[in-house]
Design a protein around this motif. Structure first.
Motif, PDB file in Angstrom:
ATOM      1  N   GLU A 279      42.423  79.515 -37.120  1.00  0.00           N
ATOM      2  CA  GLU A 279      43.365  78.401 -36.971  1.00  0.00           C
ATOM      3  C   GLU A 279      43.670  78.164 -35.484  1.00  0.00           C
ATOM      4  O   GLU A 279      43.810  77.018 -35.041  1.00  0.00           O
ATOM      5  N   SER A 280      43.760  79.268 -34.726  1.00  0.00           N
ATOM      6  CA  SER A 280      44.049  79.146 -33.290  1.00  0.00           C
ATOM      7  C   SER A 280      42.966  78.307 -32.612  1.00  0.00           C
ATOM      8  O   SER A 280      43.258  77.413 -31.816  1.00  0.00           O
ATOM      9  N   LEU A 281      41.721  78.606 -32.962  1.00  0.00           N
ATOM     10  CA  LEU A 281      40.607  77.906 -32.344  1.00  0.00           C
ATOM     11  C   LEU A 281      40.586  76.424 -32.744  1.00  0.00           C
ATOM     12  O   LEU A 281      40.292  75.546 -31.921  1.00  0.00           O
ATOM     13  N   ARG A 282      40.933  76.161 -33.992  1.00  0.00           N
ATOM     14  CA  ARG A 282      40.964  74.757 -34.454  1.00  0.00           C
ATOM     15  C   ARG A 282      42.024  73.969 -33.689  1.00  0.00           C
ATOM     16  O   ARG A 282      41.828  72.822 -33.310  1.00  0.00           O
ATOM     17  N   PHE A 283      43.164  74.624 -33.439  1.00  0.00           N
ATOM     18  CA  PHE A 283      44.233  73.962 -32.690  1.00  0.00           C
ATOM     19  C   PHE A 283      43.781  73.675 -31.250  1.00  0.00           C
ATOM     20  O   PHE A 283      44.054  72.605 -30.699  1.00  0.00           O
ATOM     21  N   VAL A 284      43.064  74.617 -30.667  1.00  0.00           N
ATOM     22  CA  VAL A 284      42.553  74.424 -29.299  1.00  0.00           C
ATOM     23  C   VAL A 284      41.608  73.221 -29.259  1.00  0.00           C
ATOM     24  O   VAL A 284      41.628  72.425 -28.313  1.00  0.00           O
ATOM     25  N   THR A 285      40.803  73.060 -30.288  1.00  0.00           N
ATOM     26  CA  THR A 285      39.892  71.908 -30.340  1.00  0.00           C
ATOM     27  C   THR A 285      40.687  70.614 -30.301  1.00  0.00           C
ATOM     28  O   THR A 285      40.314  69.650 -29.619  1.00  0.00           O
ATOM     29  N   ARG A 286      41.811  70.591 -30.996  1.00  0.00           N
ATOM     30  CA  ARG A 286      42.645  69.378 -30.976  1.00  0.00           C
ATOM     31  C   ARG A 286      43.219  69.132 -29.577  1.00  0.00           C
ATOM     32  O   ARG A 286      43.305  67.992 -29.114  1.00  0.00           O
ATOM     33  N   LEU A 287      43.609  70.214 -28.901  1.00  0.00           N
ATOM     34  CA  LEU A 287      44.127  70.055 -27.525  1.00  0.00           C
ATOM     35  C   LEU A 287      43.020  69.533 -26.604  1.00  0.00           C
ATOM     36  O   LEU A 287      43.252  68.659 -25.760  1.00  0.00           O
ATOM     37  N   ARG A 288      41.830  70.075 -26.782  1.00  0.00           N
ATOM     38  CA  ARG A 288      40.700  69.626 -25.942  1.00  0.00           C
ATOM     39  C   ARG A 288      40.389  68.152 -26.186  1.00  0.00           C
ATOM     40  O   ARG A 288      40.021  67.422 -25.264  1.00  0.00           O
ATOM     41  N   ASP A 289      40.556  67.716 -27.420  1.00  0.00           N
ATOM     42  CA  ASP A 289      40.327  66.296 -27.720  1.00  0.00           C
ATOM     43  C   ASP A 289      41.306  65.414 -26.943  1.00  0.00           C
ATOM     44  O   ASP A 289      40.971  64.313 -26.509  1.00  0.00           O
ATOM     45  N   VAL A 290      42.522  65.914 -26.786  1.00  0.00           N
ATOM     46  CA  VAL A 290      43.517  65.150 -25.994  1.00  0.00           C
ATOM     47  C   VAL A 290      43.060  65.098 -24.534  1.00  0.00           C
ATOM     48  O   VAL A 290      43.006  64.023 -23.919  1.00  0.00           O
ATOM     49  N   LEU A 291      42.708  66.270 -23.977  1.00  0.00           N
ATOM     50  CA  LEU A 291      42.312  66.316 -22.560  1.00  0.00           C
ATOM     51  C   LEU A 291      41.082  65.445 -22.283  1.00  0.00           C
ATOM     52  O   LEU A 291      40.952  64.866 -21.203  1.00  0.00           O
ATOM     53  N   ALA A 292      40.201  65.368 -23.258  1.00  0.00           N
ATOM     54  CA  ALA A 292      38.966  64.588 -23.066  1.00  0.00           C
ATOM     55  C   ALA A 292      39.269  63.104 -22.825  1.00  0.00           C
ATOM     56  O   ALA A 292      38.484  62.391 -22.197  1.00  0.00           O
ATOM     57  N   LYS A 293      40.423  62.668 -23.293  1.00  0.00           N
ATOM     58  CA  LYS A 293      40.769  61.245 -23.114  1.00  0.00           C
ATOM     59  C   LYS A 293      41.337  60.945 -21.728  1.00  0.00           C
ATOM     60  O   LYS A 293      41.595  59.802 -21.401  1.00  0.00           O
ATOM     61  N   TYR A 294      41.616  62.008 -20.955  1.00  0.00           N
ATOM     62  CA  TYR A 294      42.301  61.787 -19.672  1.00  0.00           C
ATOM     63  C   TYR A 294      41.565  62.425 -18.495  1.00  0.00           C
ATOM     64  O   TYR A 294      42.127  63.258 -17.790  1.00  0.00           O
ATOM     65  N   PRO A 295      40.302  62.043 -18.246  1.00  0.00           N
ATOM     66  CA  PRO A 295      39.587  62.642 -17.107  1.00  0.00           C
ATOM     67  C   PRO A 295      40.237  62.248 -15.787  1.00  0.00           C
ATOM     68  O   PRO A 295      40.840  61.179 -15.693  1.00  0.00           O
ATOM     69  N   THR A 296      40.119  63.142 -14.806  1.00  0.00           N
ATOM     70  CA  THR A 296      40.617  62.810 -13.466  1.00  0.00           C
ATOM     71  C   THR A 296      39.518  62.036 -12.749  1.00  0.00           C
ATOM     72  O   THR A 296      38.402  62.523 -12.629  1.00  0.00           O
ATOM     73  N   VAL A 297      39.850  60.838 -12.292  1.00  0.00           N
ATOM     74  CA  VAL A 297      38.805  60.033 -11.625  1.00  0.00           C
ATOM     75  C   VAL A 297      39.158  59.810 -10.161  1.00  0.00           C
ATOM     76  O   VAL A 297      40.286  60.009  -9.770  1.00  0.00           O
TER      77      VAL A 297
END
Ligand SMILES: O=C(CO)COP(=O)(O)O
Length: 297
Positions: A279-297
């Motif tokens: 479950e911990s890993l699944r939650f991390v995947t959701r957090l990573r999905d959030v970060l993927a939407k906000y790259p630093t440009v």
């Protein structure tokens, strides 16, 4: 749209910039955002934090999470770093916490004593050091002096300095509390003023904005609170911490609001490792999905 502070805008020396580049662009999503796994709670809160998921009492659980979850770094104290970091050295960056304390004495006059040095961090192959600064306590003067020595060593050795900026004490309690917008906004500014390269703050609670004297009650009544805290930190990259375990959706909303406000990343501990595997890993995947939407440009 909110823009995220880039490394080139941070005024860093070569070693600091190289190490932060490694953290932000060679690990995690590699898009300039950061997802850090903090594991200093065993000292700061004591073993009670592992009751919810006893597996998390073992650093090996954390190591597995950090690697399989694709974190940008783990933040641990010297004892665990000495004994466990080599097991996964190089695969996930180390942020060595240089100070820390137990929760046994009250926080009213909190000062977090040093128990490791920037030189230890270099020896252990760390990519950053962490320092907990208590903003607003009667011990603030000594804290500032202690931080000054760390800042000088970090500057000399090219080691990024991440400040955990925690408002504490009776004065903060009287002005809305440690999670109020006033407290978090001021703590971010303080860390930037004192030379942090990155600052970690609690999520600012907009509903507590009015619990402080003017001008906070009228100046900051609208908009994304994180955005204003990011602005207060200036050229210091900003991380938002997780806090006590909450529901998945509430945490994902907190993560999204933080990133939308211009934070560089998240440092979520208990909300990640207090969950059982996988479950911990699944939650991390959701957090990573959030970060993927906000790259630093
Ligand atoms: O940075 C942190 C502790 O060092 C944040 O941890 P939590 O997410 O568990 O609050």
């Amino acid at each position: 749209m909110t823009t995220r502070l880039t490394l080139d805008q941070c005024g860093l020396n070569t070693g600091k910039k190289t190490r932060l580049h490694r953290i932000l662009y060679r690990h995690g999503l590699g898009n300039g955002t950061a997802l850090f796994l903090p594991y200093d709670q065993g000292l700061e809160h004591g073993p009670r934090d592992f009751f919810a998921n006893p597996d998390a009492a073992s650093p090996r659980y954390i190591i597995r999470l950090a690697l399989e979850g694709g974190f940008n770094g783990i933040a641990i104290q010297i004892g665990l770093a000495e004994k466990f970091y080599w097991d996964y050295a190089g695969e996930v960056p180390l942020i060595l916490k240089l100070n820390g304390k137990t929760e046994i004495p009250s926080d009213a006059e909190a000062l977090s004593p040093l128990h490791a040095t920037v030189a230890d961090a270099v020896r252990l192959g760390a990519d950053a050091v962490g320092y907990t600064l208590y903003v607003g306590t009667p011990a603030q003067e000594r804290d500032f002096a202690q931080l000054q020595a760390v800042r000088r060593d970090a500057q000399r050795l090219g080691m990024p300095l991440i400040v955990w900026a925690y408002p504490r004490g009776a004065a903060i309690a009287a002005k809305g509390g440690k999670d109020s917008f006033y407290a978090v906004h001021y703590a971010a500014r303080t860390a930037g003023e004192l030379g942090a390269d990155m600052v970690k703050v609690n999520f600012p609670h907009p509903e507590k904005r009015t619990a402080v004297p003017a001008p906070y009650d009228r100046e900051y009544s609208t908009g994304n609170a994180v955005e204003q805290v990011v602005r207060a930190a200036n050229r210091t990259l900003l991380l938002i911490s997780g806090g006590a375990k909450a529901g998945d959706d509430a945490m994902i909303e907190k993560a999204s609001e933080s990133m939308a406000g211009g934070a560089t990343g998240l440092i979520f501990g208990r909300n990640v490792w207090q969950r059982p595997w996988p479950e911990s890993l699944r939650f991390v995947t959701r957090l990573r999905d959030v970060l993927a939407k906000y790259p630093t440009v």
